[in-house]
Scaffold this active site. Structure first.
Site, mmCIF file in Angstrom:
data_model
loop_
_atom_site.group_PDB
_atom_site.id
_atom_site.type_symbol
_atom_site.label_atom_id
_atom_site.label_comp_id
_atom_site.label_asym_id
_atom_site.label_seq_id
_atom_site.Cartn_x
_atom_site.Cartn_y
_atom_site.Cartn_z
ATOM 1 N N GLU A 48 0.867 -1.180 0.000
ATOM 2 C CA GLU A 48 0.000 0.000 0.000
ATOM 3 C C GLU A 48 0.906 1.232 0.000
ATOM 4 O OE1 GLU A 48 -1.611 0.686 3.904
ATOM 5 O OE2 GLU A 48 -3.385 1.709 3.124
ATOM 6 N N ASN A 108 -7.336 5.704 -1.740
ATOM 7 C CA ASN A 108 -6.191 4.835 -1.431
ATOM 8 C C ASN A 108 -6.381 3.623 -2.339
ATOM 9 O OD1 ASN A 108 -4.242 3.188 -0.353
ATOM 10 N ND2 ASN A 108 -4.763 3.626 1.787
ATOM 11 N N LYS A 125 -9.614 1.431 -1.736
ATOM 12 C CA LYS A 125 -9.773 0.913 -0.372
ATOM 13 C C LYS A 125 -11.122 1.300 0.238
ATOM 14 C CE LYS A 125 -7.171 0.940 4.018
ATOM 15 N NZ LYS A 125 -5.918 1.484 4.638
ATOM 16 N N GLU A 144 -6.614 8.736 7.333
ATOM 17 C CA GLU A 144 -7.077 8.238 6.028
ATOM 18 C C GLU A 144 -8.474 8.762 5.705
ATOM 19 O OE1 GLU A 144 -5.272 3.879 6.689
ATOM 20 O OE2 GLU A 144 -6.022 4.220 4.666
ATOM 21 N N CYS A 170 -4.670 -3.155 3.058
ATOM 22 C CA CYS A 170 -4.421 -2.938 4.466
ATOM 23 C C CYS A 170 -5.563 -3.277 5.411
ATOM 24 C CB CYS A 170 -3.924 -1.509 4.681
ATOM 25 S SG CYS A 170 -2.968 -1.408 6.184
ATOM 26 N N ASN A 195 0.400 -0.834 5.435
ATOM 27 C CA ASN A 195 1.276 0.004 6.255
ATOM 28 C C ASN A 195 0.701 -0.083 7.661
ATOM 29 O OD1 ASN A 195 2.992 2.427 4.484
ATOM 30 N ND2 ASN A 195 1.562 1.124 3.410
#
Ligand code: ING
Length: 309
Positions: A48, A108, A125, A144, A170, A195
């Site tokens: 990611e 993302n 994501k 995020e 993730c 991450n």
């Protein structure tokens, strides 16, 4: 009958500091891609946010700095060399990156790029952890929800060579639905990057279990849905945040068949038997024969006693 085998590689990255130029970072990815090709890998999975530091870990109050972390096209001038190298080596890859769309939406994102350098699938994501606003007093952030919209593409699958691939990113790997939806759509291999801080300020209870819960999530998803899972970390201390490694290749049996041992740039390669997916789906998780969604009643009906006593 020949089994369907595929050689895959998790291309784990150590930290990508703010000070690194895109060409510097791209050179690291290309080096891993070349090493993977030497080992016969046909598909390489990068983490990611592979091109940048994981910038949701801090408040970026300079708009130009924030925009510098997103790619407006793929390939972009900054990533063209990676695509060229993949095409020359005839290796497909999954790349996690921050996406800025033409109409200024921000995601993302992970892209599946085939061995000719074409982007054949994209995933945005869905499970965005963390917060919209800065958490005062925290040693680092997870913003995020501030920097990305929730992915609007759903969990899609993509036929590639003689298999079907699904992508996740993730925090998605912690949610059972991620794997189940992809499995119901026929995915045999899920590729995801992550991450993950070794300890997260607002999650103190699980901080000693971060590595365990990382593998638990992916092993459970792989086994309960008879899928191969490749999970690739961006690891090490990046802009002051210690991130876990533990990149893995996991079989439909739930077994970890290969894992990273360092917190730096490291290739984890394995030849996988795609037909193991069919055997587990025939013998154990045979959705048609054994799964009974029509008997589960509505999954939203609260328990009469409620779920908290
Ligand atoms: N990071 C972390 C992850 O899901 C996290 C956030 C850490 C959630 C630990 C729960 C526990 O691995 C990202 N980027 O989603």
């Amino acid at each position: 009958m020949t089994t369907r085998s595929l050689t895959v590689a998790a291309a784990q990255l150590g930290p990508v500091p703010k000070s690194a130029s895109r060409p510097d970072t791209l050179a690291r990815l290309i080096k891993l891609l070349e090493a993977a090709a030497t080992e016969g890998a046909q598909l390489v999975v990068f983490p990611e946010a592979a091109l940048t530091p994981f910038f949701p870990h801090w408040l970026v109050d300079d708009d130009n700095e924030l925009l510098s972390y997103y790619e407006q096209s793929l390939p972009s001038p900054d990533t063209r060399e990676l695509f060229d190298a993949a095409r020359e080596l005839r290796v497909a890859f999954v790349l996690g990156y921050a996406e800025r769309t033409d109409d200024d939406r921000y995601f993302n994102t992970a892209a599946l790029v085939d061995e000719t350098g074409d982007v054949i699938h994209r995933y945005r994501k869905i499970h965005l952890p963390g917060f919209q606003s800065v958490q005062d007093g925290a040693p680092f952030q997870n913003l995020e929800k501030r920097y990305f919209e929730v992915g609007d593409l759903g969990f899609g699958v993509q036929s590639w060579r003689n298999t079907t691939i699904g992508l996740a990113i993730c925090n998605d790997r912690r949610w059972a639905e991620t794997y189940r939806v992809l499995a119901l759509k026929g995915a045999e291999l899920v590729c995801l990057g992550y991450n993950t801080p070794a300890s997260t300020p607002h999650l103190t209870e699980s901080n000693d279990l971060t590595d365990f819960q990382n593998h638990l999530s992916m092993q459970a998803g792989a086994y309960q849905n008879s899928m191969w899972v490749v999970g690739t970390a961006k690891a090490g201390i990046e802009e002051g945040v210690a991130q876990i490694g533990g990149s893995v290749i996991i079989a439909p049996s739930g077994e970890i068949i290969a894992t990273a041992r360092t917190l730096g740039d490291e290739l984890v390669t394995a030849e996988i038997d795609l037909d193991m997916v069919m055997r587990y789906r025939r013998d154990v998780f045979n959705f048609e024969q054994h799964r009974r969604p029509e008997h589960y009643k509505s999954i939203t009906e609260p328990h009469p006693r409620g779920n908290t006593r």
